[in-house]
Design a protein around this motif. Structure first.
Motif, PDB file in Angstrom:
ATOM      1  N   MET A  47      -3.077  -4.429  16.440  1.00  0.00           N
ATOM      2  CA  MET A  47      -4.291  -4.457  15.656  1.00  0.00           C
ATOM      3  C   MET A  47      -4.226  -3.472  14.480  1.00  0.00           C
ATOM      4  O   MET A  47      -4.641  -3.797  13.387  1.00  0.00           O
ATOM      5  N   ALA A  48      -3.669  -2.307  14.691  1.00  0.00           N
ATOM      6  CA  ALA A  48      -3.563  -1.325  13.618  1.00  0.00           C
ATOM      7  C   ALA A  48      -2.512  -1.709  12.578  1.00  0.00           C
ATOM      8  O   ALA A  48      -2.458  -1.135  11.519  1.00  0.00           O
ATOM      9  N   GLU A  49      -1.681  -2.686  12.892  1.00  0.00           N
ATOM     10  CA  GLU A  49      -0.612  -3.096  11.987  1.00  0.00           C
ATOM     11  C   GLU A  49      -1.155  -3.602  10.647  1.00  0.00           C
ATOM     12  O   GLU A  49      -0.613  -3.284   9.610  1.00  0.00           O
ATOM     13  N   GLY A  50      -2.233  -4.365  10.691  1.00  0.00           N
ATOM     14  CA  GLY A  50      -2.801  -4.897   9.454  1.00  0.00           C
ATOM     15  C   GLY A  50      -3.166  -3.808   8.467  1.00  0.00           C
ATOM     16  O   GLY A  50      -2.647  -3.783   7.360  1.00  0.00           O
ATOM     17  N   PRO A  51      -4.037  -2.860   8.841  1.00  0.00           N
ATOM     18  CA  PRO A  51      -4.403  -1.801   7.903  1.00  0.00           C
ATOM     19  C   PRO A  51      -3.203  -0.945   7.486  1.00  0.00           C
ATOM     20  O   PRO A  51      -3.059  -0.599   6.327  1.00  0.00           O
ATOM     21  N   LYS A  52      -2.306  -0.631   8.445  1.00  0.00           N
ATOM     22  CA  LYS A  52      -1.134   0.178   8.095  1.00  0.00           C
ATOM     23  C   LYS A  52      -0.246  -0.589   7.124  1.00  0.00           C
ATOM     24  O   LYS A  52       0.243  -0.035   6.143  1.00  0.00           O
ATOM     25  N   LYS A  53      -0.064  -1.859   7.381  1.00  0.00           N
ATOM     26  CA  LYS A  53       0.750  -2.702   6.502  1.00  0.00           C
ATOM     27  C   LYS A  53       0.124  -2.751   5.107  1.00  0.00           C
ATOM     28  O   LYS A  53       0.821  -2.668   4.104  1.00  0.00           O
ATOM     29  N   GLU A  54      -1.202  -2.859   5.069  1.00  0.00           N
ATOM     30  CA  GLU A  54      -1.895  -2.897   3.780  1.00  0.00           C
ATOM     31  C   GLU A  54      -1.755  -1.566   3.046  1.00  0.00           C
ATOM     32  O   GLU A  54      -1.530  -1.534   1.835  1.00  0.00           O
ATOM     33  N   ARG A  55      -1.862  -0.448   3.771  1.00  0.00           N
ATOM     34  CA  ARG A  55      -1.704   0.874   3.150  1.00  0.00           C
ATOM     35  C   ARG A  55      -0.309   1.027   2.551  1.00  0.00           C
ATOM     36  O   ARG A  55      -0.153   1.523   1.443  1.00  0.00           O
ATOM     37  N   LEU A  56       0.697   0.599   3.302  1.00  0.00           N
ATOM     38  CA  LEU A  56       2.072   0.687   2.805  1.00  0.00           C
ATOM     39  C   LEU A  56       2.272  -0.211   1.582  1.00  0.00           C
ATOM     40  O   LEU A  56       2.943   0.170   0.624  1.00  0.00           O
ATOM     41  N   ALA A  57       1.686  -1.389   1.610  1.00  0.00           N
ATOM     42  CA  ALA A  57       1.791  -2.306   0.465  1.00  0.00           C
ATOM     43  C   ALA A  57       1.122  -1.696  -0.766  1.00  0.00           C
ATOM     44  O   ALA A  57       1.658  -1.764  -1.878  1.00  0.00           O
ATOM     45  N   ARG A  58      -0.031  -1.088  -0.564  1.00  0.00           N
ATOM     46  CA  ARG A  58      -0.730  -0.467  -1.701  1.00  0.00           C
ATOM     47  C   ARG A  58       0.053   0.730  -2.232  1.00  0.00           C
ATOM     48  O   ARG A  58       0.069   0.977  -3.426  1.00  0.00           O
ATOM     49  N   ARG A  59       0.688   1.492  -1.337  1.00  0.00           N
ATOM     50  CA  ARG A  59       1.508   2.625  -1.798  1.00  0.00           C
ATOM     51  C   ARG A  59       2.652   2.109  -2.665  1.00  0.00           C
ATOM     52  O   ARG A  59       2.944   2.662  -3.718  1.00  0.00           O
ATOM     53  N   LYS A  60       3.305   1.023  -2.218  1.00  0.00           N
ATOM     54  CA  LYS A  60       4.384   0.430  -3.017  1.00  0.00           C
ATOM     55  C   LYS A  60       3.839  -0.072  -4.357  1.00  0.00           C
ATOM     56  O   LYS A  60       4.494   0.061  -5.390  1.00  0.00           O
ATOM     57  N   ALA A  61       2.652  -0.657  -4.329  1.00  0.00           N
ATOM     58  CA  ALA A  61       2.035  -1.157  -5.561  1.00  0.00           C
ATOM     59  C   ALA A  61       1.759  -0.009  -6.526  1.00  0.00           C
ATOM     60  O   ALA A  61       2.009  -0.135  -7.740  1.00  0.00           O
ATOM     61  N   ARG A  62       1.270   1.115  -6.008  1.00  0.00           N
ATOM     62  CA  ARG A  62       1.000   2.272  -6.866  1.00  0.00           C
ATOM     63  C   ARG A  62       2.303   2.789  -7.480  1.00  0.00           C
ATOM     64  O   ARG A  62       2.340   3.180  -8.643  1.00  0.00           O
ATOM     65  N   LYS A  63       3.355   2.806  -6.688  1.00  0.00           N
ATOM     66  CA  LYS A  63       4.646   3.281  -7.198  1.00  0.00           C
ATOM     67  C   LYS A  63       5.151   2.351  -8.294  1.00  0.00           C
ATOM     68  O   LYS A  63       5.634   2.806  -9.332  1.00  0.00           O
ATOM     69  N   ARG A  64       5.034   1.060  -8.089  1.00  0.00           N
ATOM     70  CA  ARG A  64       5.461   0.105  -9.130  1.00  0.00           C
ATOM     71  C   ARG A  64       4.593   0.237 -10.372  1.00  0.00           C
ATOM     72  O   ARG A  64       5.093   0.175 -11.495  1.00  0.00           O
ATOM     73  N   ALA A  65       3.292   0.412 -10.178  1.00  0.00           N
ATOM     74  CA  ALA A  65       2.398   0.611 -11.330  1.00  0.00           C
ATOM     75  C   ALA A  65       2.806   1.874 -12.085  1.00  0.00           C
ATOM     76  O   ALA A  65       2.838   1.876 -13.322  1.00  0.00           O
ATOM     77  N   LEU A  66       3.142   2.930 -11.348  1.00  0.00           N
ATOM     78  CA  LEU A  66       3.599   4.162 -11.983  1.00  0.00           C
ATOM     79  C   LEU A  66       4.866   3.912 -12.789  1.00  0.00           C
ATOM     80  O   LEU A  66       4.987   4.387 -13.924  1.00  0.00           O
ATOM     81  N   ASP A  67       5.812   3.158 -12.235  1.00  0.00           N
ATOM     82  CA  ASP A  67       7.058   2.847 -12.954  1.00  0.00           C
ATOM     83  C   ASP A  67       6.752   2.204 -14.306  1.00  0.00           C
ATOM     84  O   ASP A  67       7.314   2.593 -15.331  1.00  0.00           O
ATOM     85  N   VAL A  68       5.877   1.222 -14.296  1.00  0.00           N
ATOM     86  CA  VAL A  68       5.558   0.486 -15.527  1.00  0.00           C
ATOM     87  C   VAL A  68       4.785   1.368 -16.499  1.00  0.00           C
ATOM     88  O   VAL A  68       5.110   1.425 -17.699  1.00  0.00           O
ATOM     89  N   LEU A  69       3.763   2.078 -16.013  1.00  0.00           N
ATOM     90  CA  LEU A  69       2.958   2.924 -16.898  1.00  0.00           C
ATOM     91  C   LEU A  69       3.788   4.074 -17.468  1.00  0.00           C
ATOM     92  O   LEU A  69       3.630   4.455 -18.635  1.00  0.00           O
ATOM     93  N   PHE A  70       4.682   4.624 -16.657  1.00  0.00           N
ATOM     94  CA  PHE A  70       5.573   5.694 -17.105  1.00  0.00           C
ATOM     95  C   PHE A  70       6.458   5.190 -18.242  1.00  0.00           C
ATOM     96  O   PHE A  70       6.585   5.829 -19.291  1.00  0.00           O
TER      97      PHE A  70
END
Length: 144
Positions: free
Chosen positions: A1-24
């Motif tokens: 059950m906790a996998e969904g939110p944890k998976k979403e948190r990890l996906a958002r962290r990856k998204a933030r890192k990719r956004a940082l790459d592009v904005l940088f």
């Protein structure tokens, strides 16, 4: 059950890192983020990872609201101008401020913590403390 939110948190962290790459890259090359995003999407593996949707939302949101975001950062960055900030810190702050102001399903502490964690990985030793203080002040302003 906790996998969904944890998976979403990890996906958002990856998204933030990719956004940082592009904005940088856009910041360093003085190009529009949307233009850098297009070439970035061409360079990465297809099919694009699921988290690219949120990364794109962050990039486009920062680009669309850059004047307001930078105005807030400049107002609350005690002793720092936007131009004096390390490029990584400036763009992490932009992502977090966008989330604080425009992404209602991201809690303020989460947006701040994520920026601080990425700063620990990618910036100077002083950056996490600097960003934490800056983003705390902006969050306090934004919730008034």
């Amino acid at each position: 059950m906790a996998e969904g939110p944890k998976k979403e948190r990890l996906a958002r962290r990856k998204a933030r890192k990719r956004a940082l790459d592009v904005l940088f890259e856009a910041d360093l090359r003085d190009l529009p983020p949307s233009q850098v995003l297009l070439t970035y999407l061409d360079r990465i593996a297809k099919p694009h990872p699921e988290h690219m949707g949120y990364a794109t939302e962050l990039i486009e949101g920062v680009a669309k609201n850059i004047d307001r975001i930078d105005e807030l950062i400049a107002s609350y960055a005690e002793g720092w101008t936007i131009d004096r900030m390390p490029t990584v810190d400036r763009n992490l702050a932009r992502i977090a401020v966008f989330e604080l102001l425009f992404v209602p399903d991201v809690d303020d502490p989460v947006a701040i913590t994520e920026a601080v964690e990425l700063a620990k990985e990618m910036s100077t030793d002083d950056s996490p403390r600097f960003l934490n203080g800056l983003l705390d002040r902006i969050a306090a302003f934004a919730t008034r």
